[in-house]
Design a protein around this motif. Structure first.
Motif, PDB file in Angstrom:
ATOM      1  N   SER A  43      17.734  10.378   9.930  1.00  0.00           N
ATOM      2  CA  SER A  43      16.396   9.866   9.674  1.00  0.00           C
ATOM      3  C   SER A  43      16.182   8.610  10.505  1.00  0.00           C
ATOM      4  CB  SER A  43      16.224   9.536   8.188  1.00  0.00           C
ATOM      5  OG  SER A  43      17.017   8.410   7.843  1.00  0.00           O
ATOM      6  N   THR A  44      14.944   8.259  10.721  1.00  0.00           N
ATOM      7  CA  THR A  44      14.625   7.049  11.469  1.00  0.00           C
ATOM      8  C   THR A  44      15.214   5.831  10.781  1.00  0.00           C
ATOM      9  OG1 THR A  44      12.586   8.075  12.228  1.00  0.00           O
ATOM     10  CG2 THR A  44      12.726   5.683  12.406  1.00  0.00           C
ATOM     11  N   ARG A  45      15.174   5.830   9.480  1.00  0.00           N
ATOM     12  CA  ARG A  45      15.724   4.704   8.704  1.00  0.00           C
ATOM     13  C   ARG A  45      17.231   4.566   8.933  1.00  0.00           C
ATOM     14  NH1 ARG A  45      13.770   2.453   3.599  1.00  0.00           N
ATOM     15  NH2 ARG A  45      15.418   1.112   2.820  1.00  0.00           N
ATOM     16  N   ASP A  46      17.959   5.686   8.888  1.00  0.00           N
ATOM     17  CA  ASP A  46      19.403   5.645   9.102  1.00  0.00           C
ATOM     18  C   ASP A  46      19.736   5.203  10.530  1.00  0.00           C
ATOM     19  OD1 ASP A  46      19.929   6.412   6.506  1.00  0.00           O
ATOM     20  OD2 ASP A  46      20.278   8.515   7.012  1.00  0.00           O
ATOM     21  N   ALA A  47      19.012   5.737  11.503  1.00  0.00           N
ATOM     22  CA  ALA A  47      19.254   5.353  12.897  1.00  0.00           C
ATOM     23  C   ALA A  47      18.980   3.860  13.090  1.00  0.00           C
ATOM     24  CB  ALA A  47      18.387   6.184  13.833  1.00  0.00           C
ATOM     25  N   GLY A  48      17.920   3.359  12.474  1.00  0.00           N
ATOM     26  CA  GLY A  48      17.601   1.940  12.559  1.00  0.00           C
ATOM     27  C   GLY A  48      18.645   1.076  11.889  1.00  0.00           C
ATOM     28  N   SER A  49      19.178   1.555  10.775  1.00  0.00           N
ATOM     29  CA  SER A  49      20.240   0.816  10.085  1.00  0.00           C
ATOM     30  C   SER A  49      21.487   0.708  10.950  1.00  0.00           C
ATOM     31  CB  SER A  49      20.598   1.500   8.761  1.00  0.00           C
ATOM     32  OG  SER A  49      19.518   1.454   7.878  1.00  0.00           O
ATOM     33  N   ILE A  50      21.835   1.805  11.609  1.00  0.00           N
ATOM     34  CA  ILE A  50      22.993   1.794  12.497  1.00  0.00           C
ATOM     35  C   ILE A  50      22.746   0.831  13.661  1.00  0.00           C
ATOM     36  CG2 ILE A  50      24.340   3.182  14.141  1.00  0.00           C
ATOM     37  CD1 ILE A  50      23.974   5.542  12.163  1.00  0.00           C
ATOM     38  N   GLY A  51      21.573   0.896  14.252  1.00  0.00           N
ATOM     39  CA  GLY A  51      21.236  -0.008  15.358  1.00  0.00           C
ATOM     40  C   GLY A  51      21.264  -1.466  14.931  1.00  0.00           C
ATOM     41  N   GLY A  52      20.757  -1.757  13.747  1.00  0.00           N
ATOM     42  CA  GLY A  52      20.767  -3.123  13.237  1.00  0.00           C
ATOM     43  C   GLY A  52      22.173  -3.621  12.992  1.00  0.00           C
ATOM     44  N   TYR A  53      23.022  -2.771  12.460  1.00  0.00           N
ATOM     45  CA  TYR A  53      24.423  -3.127  12.205  1.00  0.00           C
ATOM     46  C   TYR A  53      25.128  -3.435  13.527  1.00  0.00           C
ATOM     47  CZ  TYR A  53      29.235  -2.745  10.474  1.00  0.00           C
ATOM     48  OH  TYR A  53      30.540  -2.995  10.166  1.00  0.00           O
ATOM     49  N   ILE A  54      24.900  -2.586  14.522  1.00  0.00           N
ATOM     50  CA  ILE A  54      25.524  -2.791  15.826  1.00  0.00           C
ATOM     51  C   ILE A  54      25.058  -4.102  16.446  1.00  0.00           C
ATOM     52  CG2 ILE A  54      25.595  -1.921  18.207  1.00  0.00           C
ATOM     53  CD1 ILE A  54      25.579   0.919  16.976  1.00  0.00           C
ATOM     54  N   THR A  55      23.767  -4.384  16.364  1.00  0.00           N
ATOM     55  CA  THR A  55      23.234  -5.635  16.905  1.00  0.00           C
ATOM     56  C   THR A  55      23.871  -6.827  16.222  1.00  0.00           C
ATOM     57  OG1 THR A  55      21.140  -4.567  17.449  1.00  0.00           O
ATOM     58  CG2 THR A  55      21.132  -6.975  17.295  1.00  0.00           C
ATOM     59  N   LYS A  56      23.990  -6.771  14.905  1.00  0.00           N
ATOM     60  CA  LYS A  56      24.610  -7.859  14.146  1.00  0.00           C
ATOM     61  C   LYS A  56      26.042  -8.088  14.608  1.00  0.00           C
ATOM     62  CE  LYS A  56      25.901  -8.943   9.383  1.00  0.00           C
ATOM     63  NZ  LYS A  56      25.887  -8.445   8.012  1.00  0.00           N
ATOM     64  N   LYS A  57      26.815  -6.997  14.768  1.00  0.00           N
ATOM     65  CA  LYS A  57      28.206  -7.110  15.195  1.00  0.00           C
ATOM     66  C   LYS A  57      28.310  -7.666  16.624  1.00  0.00           C
ATOM     67  CE  LYS A  57      31.347  -5.669  12.686  1.00  0.00           C
ATOM     68  NZ  LYS A  57      32.208  -6.528  11.883  1.00  0.00           N
ATOM     69  N   LEU A  58      27.446  -7.210  17.516  1.00  0.00           N
ATOM     70  CA  LEU A  58      27.486  -7.699  18.893  1.00  0.00           C
ATOM     71  C   LEU A  58      27.138  -9.184  18.972  1.00  0.00           C
ATOM     72  CD1 LEU A  58      25.941  -4.681  20.837  1.00  0.00           C
ATOM     73  CD2 LEU A  58      28.340  -5.395  20.769  1.00  0.00           C
ATOM     74  N   VAL A  59      26.209  -9.631  18.144  1.00  0.00           N
ATOM     75  CA  VAL A  59      25.875 -11.063  18.102  1.00  0.00           C
ATOM     76  C   VAL A  59      27.071 -11.854  17.583  1.00  0.00           C
ATOM     77  CG1 VAL A  59      24.432 -12.790  16.938  1.00  0.00           C
ATOM     78  CG2 VAL A  59      23.380 -10.763  17.940  1.00  0.00           C
ATOM     79  N   GLN A  60      27.746 -11.343  16.557  1.00  0.00           N
ATOM     80  CA  GLN A  60      28.939 -12.019  16.034  1.00  0.00           C
ATOM     81  C   GLN A  60      30.019 -12.131  17.109  1.00  0.00           C
ATOM     82  OE1 GLN A  60      30.037  -9.654  12.634  1.00  0.00           O
ATOM     83  NE2 GLN A  60      28.710 -10.792  11.243  1.00  0.00           N
ATOM     84  N   ILE A  61      30.234 -11.060  17.856  1.00  0.00           N
ATOM     85  CA  ILE A  61      31.232 -11.072  18.929  1.00  0.00           C
ATOM     86  C   ILE A  61      30.851 -12.101  19.990  1.00  0.00           C
ATOM     87  CG2 ILE A  61      32.200  -9.711  20.842  1.00  0.00           C
ATOM     88  CD1 ILE A  61      31.931  -7.234  18.915  1.00  0.00           C
ATOM     89  N   ALA A  62      29.592 -12.125  20.389  1.00  0.00           N
ATOM     90  CA  ALA A  62      29.142 -13.083  21.405  1.00  0.00           C
ATOM     91  C   ALA A  62      29.303 -14.512  20.920  1.00  0.00           C
ATOM     92  CB  ALA A  62      27.684 -12.808  21.775  1.00  0.00           C
ATOM     93  N   GLU A  63      28.982 -14.770  19.656  1.00  0.00           N
ATOM     94  CA  GLU A  63      29.124 -16.117  19.105  1.00  0.00           C
ATOM     95  C   GLU A  63      30.584 -16.544  19.110  1.00  0.00           C
ATOM     96  OE1 GLU A  63      27.209 -15.728  15.304  1.00  0.00           O
ATOM     97  OE2 GLU A  63      25.288 -16.405  16.104  1.00  0.00           O
ATOM     98  N   GLN A  64      31.487 -15.630  18.779  1.00  0.00           N
ATOM     99  CA  GLN A  64      32.909 -15.944  18.785  1.00  0.00           C
ATOM    100  C   GLN A  64      33.397 -16.252  20.199  1.00  0.00           C
ATOM    101  OE1 GLN A  64      34.702 -12.524  16.951  1.00  0.00           O
ATOM    102  NE2 GLN A  64      34.272 -13.221  14.874  1.00  0.00           N
ATOM    103  N   GLN A  65      32.912 -15.472  21.167  1.00  0.00           N
ATOM    104  CA  GLN A  65      33.339 -15.678  22.542  1.00  0.00           C
ATOM    105  C   GLN A  65      32.800 -16.992  23.103  1.00  0.00           C
ATOM    106  OE1 GLN A  65      32.289 -12.126  24.689  1.00  0.00           O
ATOM    107  NE2 GLN A  65      34.096 -11.023  23.961  1.00  0.00           N
ATOM    108  N   LEU A  66      31.602 -17.353  22.710  1.00  0.00           N
ATOM    109  CA  LEU A  66      31.010 -18.604  23.186  1.00  0.00           C
ATOM    110  C   LEU A  66      31.657 -19.800  22.517  1.00  0.00           C
ATOM    111  CD1 LEU A  66      27.250 -17.617  23.396  1.00  0.00           C
ATOM    112  CD2 LEU A  66      28.820 -18.004  25.284  1.00  0.00           C
ATOM    113  N   GLY A  67      32.162 -19.592  21.313  1.00  0.00           N
ATOM    114  CA  GLY A  67      32.853 -20.647  20.590  1.00  0.00           C
ATOM    115  C   GLY A  67      32.009 -21.903  20.473  1.00  0.00           C
ATOM    116  N   GLY A  68      32.579 -23.003  20.815  1.00  0.00           N
ATOM    117  CA  GLY A  68      31.893 -24.286  20.658  1.00  0.00           C
ATOM    118  C   GLY A  68      31.270 -24.794  21.952  1.00  0.00           C
ATOM    119  N   ARG A  69      31.010 -23.912  22.884  1.00  0.00           N
ATOM    120  CA  ARG A  69      30.416 -24.343  24.160  1.00  0.00           C
ATOM    121  C   ARG A  69      29.008 -24.892  23.931  1.00  0.00           C
ATOM    122  NH1 ARG A  69      31.649 -19.188  27.993  1.00  0.00           N
ATOM    123  NH2 ARG A  69      33.773 -18.894  27.353  1.00  0.00           N
ATOM    124  N   ASN A  70      28.690 -25.939  24.626  1.00  0.00           N
ATOM    125  CA  ASN A  70      27.325 -26.502  24.594  1.00  0.00           C
ATOM    126  C   ASN A  70      26.623 -26.128  25.878  1.00  0.00           C
ATOM    127  OD1 ASN A  70      27.723 -27.832  22.144  1.00  0.00           O
ATOM    128  ND2 ASN A  70      28.708 -29.556  23.154  1.00  0.00           N
TER     129      ASN A  70
END
Length: 71
Positions: A43-70
Protein backbone atom coordinates in the motif's frame (compact mmCIF):
# COMPACT_ATOMS: atom_id res chain seq x y z
CA UNK A 1 8.09 12.79 -23.63
CA UNK A 2 10.76 10.31 -22.61
CA UNK A 3 10.75 8.90 -19.15
CA UNK A 4 13.79 9.66 -17.04
CA UNK A 5 14.92 7.34 -14.28
CA UNK A 6 15.31 9.41 -11.15
CA UNK A 7 16.27 6.60 -8.81
CA UNK A 8 19.72 5.83 -10.19
CA UNK A 9 22.36 5.41 -7.51
CA UNK A 10 25.29 7.80 -7.34
CA UNK A 11 27.34 4.93 -5.90
CA UNK A 12 26.12 1.73 -7.58
CA UNK A 13 28.01 -0.42 -5.05
CA UNK A 14 25.61 0.86 -2.37
CA UNK A 15 22.70 -1.16 -3.80
CA UNK A 16 23.29 -4.16 -1.51
CA UNK A 17 23.39 -1.99 1.62
CA UNK A 18 20.25 -0.12 0.54
CA UNK A 19 18.42 -3.37 -0.15
CA UNK A 20 19.38 -4.59 3.33
CA UNK A 21 18.13 -1.32 4.80
CA UNK A 22 14.79 -1.73 2.98
CA UNK A 23 14.43 -5.26 4.31
CA UNK A 24 15.30 -4.15 7.85
CA UNK A 25 12.79 -1.30 7.63
CA UNK A 26 10.02 -3.62 6.46
CA UNK A 27 10.75 -6.08 9.28
CA UNK A 28 10.82 -3.34 11.92
CA UNK A 29 7.49 -1.97 10.67
CA UNK A 30 5.84 -5.38 10.25
CA UNK A 31 5.32 -4.90 6.51
CA UNK A 32 5.49 -7.92 4.20
CA UNK A 33 8.29 -7.20 1.80
CA UNK A 34 9.10 -9.44 -1.14
CA UNK A 35 12.71 -10.47 -1.64
CA UNK A 36 12.17 -11.14 -5.36
CA UNK A 37 12.10 -7.40 -6.08
CA UNK A 38 8.40 -7.02 -6.85
CA UNK A 39 6.50 -5.10 -4.22
CA UNK A 40 3.60 -3.83 -6.29
CA UNK A 41 1.18 -5.16 -3.69
CA UNK A 42 2.41 -2.69 -1.01
CA UNK A 43 0.00 0.00 0.00
CA UNK A 44 1.08 3.60 -0.41
CA UNK A 45 1.05 3.95 3.36
CA UNK A 46 3.38 0.96 3.85
CA UNK A 47 5.75 2.14 1.12
CA UNK A 48 5.83 5.61 2.68
CA UNK A 49 6.52 4.14 6.10
CA UNK A 50 9.46 2.19 4.73
CA UNK A 51 10.80 5.29 2.96
CA UNK A 52 10.43 7.36 6.12
CA UNK A 53 12.24 4.75 8.20
CA UNK A 54 15.09 4.61 5.69
CA UNK A 55 15.39 8.41 5.65
CA UNK A 56 15.50 8.49 9.45
CA UNK A 57 18.26 5.85 9.52
CA UNK A 58 20.31 7.58 6.82
CA UNK A 59 20.11 10.89 8.72
CA UNK A 60 21.27 9.11 11.89
CA UNK A 61 24.22 7.59 10.01
CA UNK A 62 25.17 10.97 8.53
CA UNK A 63 24.97 12.66 11.94
CA UNK A 64 27.23 9.99 13.43
CA UNK A 65 29.75 10.37 10.62
CA UNK A 66 29.78 14.16 10.93
CA UNK A 67 30.24 13.84 14.67
CA UNK A 68 31.12 17.12 16.31
CA UNK A 69 32.33 18.92 13.19
CA UNK A 70 31.41 22.59 12.96
CA UNK A 71 30.54 23.91 9.53
Amino acid sequence: MSRRKSNTLVVPQARVALDQLKTEAAQQLGVSFSQDGYNGNLSTRDAGSIGGYITKKLVQIAEQQLGGRNF
